[in-house]
Design a protein around this motif. Structure first.
Motif, PDB file in Angstrom:
ATOM      1  N   LEU A  40      58.874 -34.749 -49.569  1.00  0.00           N
ATOM      2  CA  LEU A  40      58.757 -33.787 -50.663  1.00  0.00           C
ATOM      3  C   LEU A  40      59.283 -32.410 -50.249  1.00  0.00           C
ATOM      4  CD1 LEU A  40      55.282 -34.509 -52.301  1.00  0.00           C
ATOM      5  CD2 LEU A  40      57.511 -34.552 -53.442  1.00  0.00           C
ATOM      6  N   ASP A  47      62.104 -30.110 -52.070  1.00  0.00           N
ATOM      7  CA  ASP A  47      61.819 -28.742 -52.507  1.00  0.00           C
ATOM      8  C   ASP A  47      62.812 -27.761 -51.901  1.00  0.00           C
ATOM      9  OD1 ASP A  47      60.219 -26.770 -53.871  1.00  0.00           O
ATOM     10  OD2 ASP A  47      59.375 -26.234 -51.922  1.00  0.00           O
ATOM     11  N   LEU A 102      54.312 -36.984 -63.373  1.00  0.00           N
ATOM     12  CA  LEU A 102      54.625 -36.345 -62.102  1.00  0.00           C
ATOM     13  C   LEU A 102      55.738 -35.315 -62.257  1.00  0.00           C
ATOM     14  CD1 LEU A 102      54.323 -39.278 -59.550  1.00  0.00           C
ATOM     15  CD2 LEU A 102      52.676 -37.499 -60.130  1.00  0.00           C
ATOM     16  N   LEU A 122      54.380 -32.122 -60.653  1.00  0.00           N
ATOM     17  CA  LEU A 122      54.931 -31.957 -59.311  1.00  0.00           C
ATOM     18  C   LEU A 122      56.350 -31.386 -59.339  1.00  0.00           C
ATOM     19  CD1 LEU A 122      54.495 -32.409 -56.289  1.00  0.00           C
ATOM     20  CD2 LEU A 122      55.308 -34.747 -56.578  1.00  0.00           C
ATOM     21  N   SER A 123      57.272 -32.073 -59.999  1.00  0.00           N
ATOM     22  CA  SER A 123      58.680 -31.665 -59.942  1.00  0.00           C
ATOM     23  C   SER A 123      58.893 -30.281 -60.543  1.00  0.00           C
ATOM     24  CB  SER A 123      59.555 -32.690 -60.682  1.00  0.00           C
ATOM     25  OG  SER A 123      59.408 -33.978 -60.136  1.00  0.00           O
ATOM     26  N   ALA A 141      50.977 -28.860 -54.929  1.00  0.00           N
ATOM     27  CA  ALA A 141      51.470 -29.692 -56.029  1.00  0.00           C
ATOM     28  C   ALA A 141      51.214 -31.174 -55.745  1.00  0.00           C
ATOM     29  CB  ALA A 141      52.965 -29.445 -56.242  1.00  0.00           C
ATOM     30  N   ALA A 142      51.354 -31.580 -54.483  1.00  0.00           N
ATOM     31  CA  ALA A 142      51.131 -32.982 -54.137  1.00  0.00           C
ATOM     32  C   ALA A 142      49.664 -33.367 -54.317  1.00  0.00           C
ATOM     33  CB  ALA A 142      51.571 -33.246 -52.692  1.00  0.00           C
ATOM     34  N   GLU A 187      47.512 -32.098 -56.501  1.00  0.00           N
ATOM     35  CA  GLU A 187      47.242 -32.257 -57.932  1.00  0.00           C
ATOM     36  C   GLU A 187      47.820 -33.577 -58.442  1.00  0.00           C
ATOM     37  OE1 GLU A 187      47.651 -29.778 -62.143  1.00  0.00           O
ATOM     38  OE2 GLU A 187      48.248 -28.858 -60.240  1.00  0.00           O
ATOM     39  N   ALA A 188      49.018 -33.912 -57.987  1.00  0.00           N
ATOM     40  CA  ALA A 188      49.625 -35.177 -58.401  1.00  0.00           C
ATOM     41  C   ALA A 188      48.841 -36.366 -57.856  1.00  0.00           C
ATOM     42  CB  ALA A 188      51.073 -35.231 -57.915  1.00  0.00           C
TER      43      ALA A 188
END
Length: 476
Positions: A293, A297, A444, A448-449, A462-463, A465-466
């Motif tokens: 990830l 990013d 997602l 996330l994205s 973010a990961a 929460e996903a």
């Protein structure tokens, strides 16, 4: 390259025309007079003095005519309609490999209207298919077979109770039809330890690119083995402010909202998919997943080769790449005949040469089917027939027709470049239930994205929460 066909299989190759019961019966009836004549004639000399009446065979009662059972197979897949229609026609004409003359098939199409919002569209599709099944059952004509694609969301379909597991029926089938399928494809239809459907279409991630942009920049076109570093270097050259106004006009890489763009980088770091449909386990917070990830990013945050910052909106991900002229994006492998512009290449490789393998369509038995055993008689041969003819084929023999194209398998006829690419992705792709789920894909993107692209969250935040959402969704 393809595995040998199992000996003694009741499902012969689609290019052969095995004798049907109707053909065999006609040959038996044609041969009957010969057998009767051979049974007649004299056996002693007294026949000339005392002629005897020729023996007559007792009348043979005609077998009762039994009307074949009609099974209905419904699909929401308009793009596959011609192949399904041909399969049904061959079945009903007695020319289908592995078909039964005791069964006739009827193909129905489930009409689905479109919605602009992806999540609203997914919910509409689920509601429409459920309503269609309920309507058929209420009318006393329940559906016998159901074919759906990824827009229906496979994890939801598997746990919703609208289709039934196949394990008991598969165990009773002495022909071992599962041996005809690629093992990774079968992993995509297992849910909580049960086989829920048979795969008929696969998808695999590839890079699509604009060859003119590569040529104009003096760059070689991507090919097998191109690395992440080469991908970033090329995208940097292709990211341009053409009018010198301080704003990027052409991006070297543009993610799109209907593909999990960061998933290839995560899978190349891990030894399995992010989610496990059998156990409900989610692994998005593992160090390897976070490393993949972070690489994704950094494409925008550090390298600046894709849109990044607070001005990024979801609209930037909705437009196909050739309308905004980016040079590269990630999507599913497709026939070049369906691609308006650009070419396909393998995804850039990381620690592993891995692409996500996804489920494109499956064939299942609805829970409301009148007779599951009877439905299964059509399910197995029909899934094998369809699974040999679509890109990418989950049936092993389908790979033979990619290598050696034949009539009747026109969907597998590819130019040399794409033929080699299809073989490569089938050999290197890893099963990804996450990539096969439209619901997970769009959620997602939101969780996330998009937050990462807007710079609103760090990777770990973010990961997390996903991860929480995924665990909740898989445990429903």
């Amino acid at each position: 390259m393809a595995a040998a066909r199992p000996a003694g299989s009741a499902y012969p190759p689609a290019t052969s025309r095995s004798l049907t019961r109707r053909t065999l019966l006609s040959r038996v009836l044609l041969g009957a007079p010969v057998l009767l004549l051979a049974a007649c004639g004299g056996d002693d000399e007294d026949d000339t003095e005392q002629p005897r009446a020729a023996p007559t065979a007792p009348p043979v009662a005609a077998p009762p005519v039994r009307e074949p059972t009609q099974l209905t197979v419904a699909s929401m897949l308009f793009e596959f309609g011609s192949v399904i229609g041909k399969a049904v026609a061959e079945w009903n004409e007695g020319e289908f490999p592995g078909g039964s003359e005791d069964i006739q098939l009827e193909h129905l199409t489930i009409q689905i209207s479109s919605r602009r919002d992806p999540l609203e569209s997914l919910e509409h599709i689920q509601e429409r298919v459920q309503a269609f099944l309920a309507e058929r059952e209420s009318a006393g004509t329940p559906l016998d077979l159901l074919m759906v694609n990824r827009l229906f969301d496979f994890p939801w379909a598997f746990r919703s109770g609208i289709i039934q597991p196949l394990d008991r029926l598969l165990q009773q089938d002495g022909n071992e039809p599962l041996s005809r399928f690629l093992p990774p494809a079968l992993e995509l239809v297992r849910f909580r330890g049960q086989m829920m459907a048979l795969p008929v279409v696969l998808g695999a991630g590839v890079a699509r690119y604009n060859p003119r942009h590569f040529a104009d920049a003096g760059l070689p076109e991507p090919d097998n083995g191109w690395t992440r570093d080469e991908f970033v270097a090329a995208a940097l050259r292709l990211t341009q402010d053409t009018d010198n106004d301080g704003k990027i006009d052409t991006w070297g890489f543009r993610p799109i909202d209907n593909f999990v763009n960061w998933l290839p980088f995560v899978l190349q770091e891990m030894d399995r998919d992010v989610v496990d449909l059998n156990t409900g386990e989610v692994r998005l917070l593992e160090p390897a997943a976070l490393h993949g990830l972070q690489f994704w990013d950094d494409l925008g945050r550090t390298h600046g080769i894709m849109p990044h910052g607070p001005e990024v909106t979801a609209d930037l991900y909705e437009v196909e790449f050739w309308y905004r002229h980016p040079s590269t994006f990630f999507y599913y492998f497709a026939s070049p005949a369906t691609i308006s512009t650009g070419r396909q290449a393998p995804l850039p490789t990381g620690p592993r040469d891995v692409s996500p393998l996804t489920l494109g369509a499956s064939l299942a038995i609805p829970a409301s089917a009148r007779d599951a055993a009877q439905s299964y008689q059509a399910l197995a041969p029909l899934a094998i027939y369809l699974g040999e003819r679509f890109l990418l084929p989950p049936v092993i023999s389908g790979q033979e027709y990619i290598e050696n194209p034949q009539s009747g398998f026109t969907n597998l006829m590819l130019p040399e470049h794409d033929r080699q690419l299809a073989k490569h992705v089938l050999q290197t792709a890893r099963p990804s239930p996450l990539g096969s789920s439209s619901m997970m894909l769009f959620r997602l993107f939101e969780l996330l994205s998009l937050p990462l692209a807007r710079g609103e969250a760090a990777v770990e935040q973010a990961a997390e929460e996903a991860q929480n959402w995924l665990q909740s969704y898989l445990s429903e």
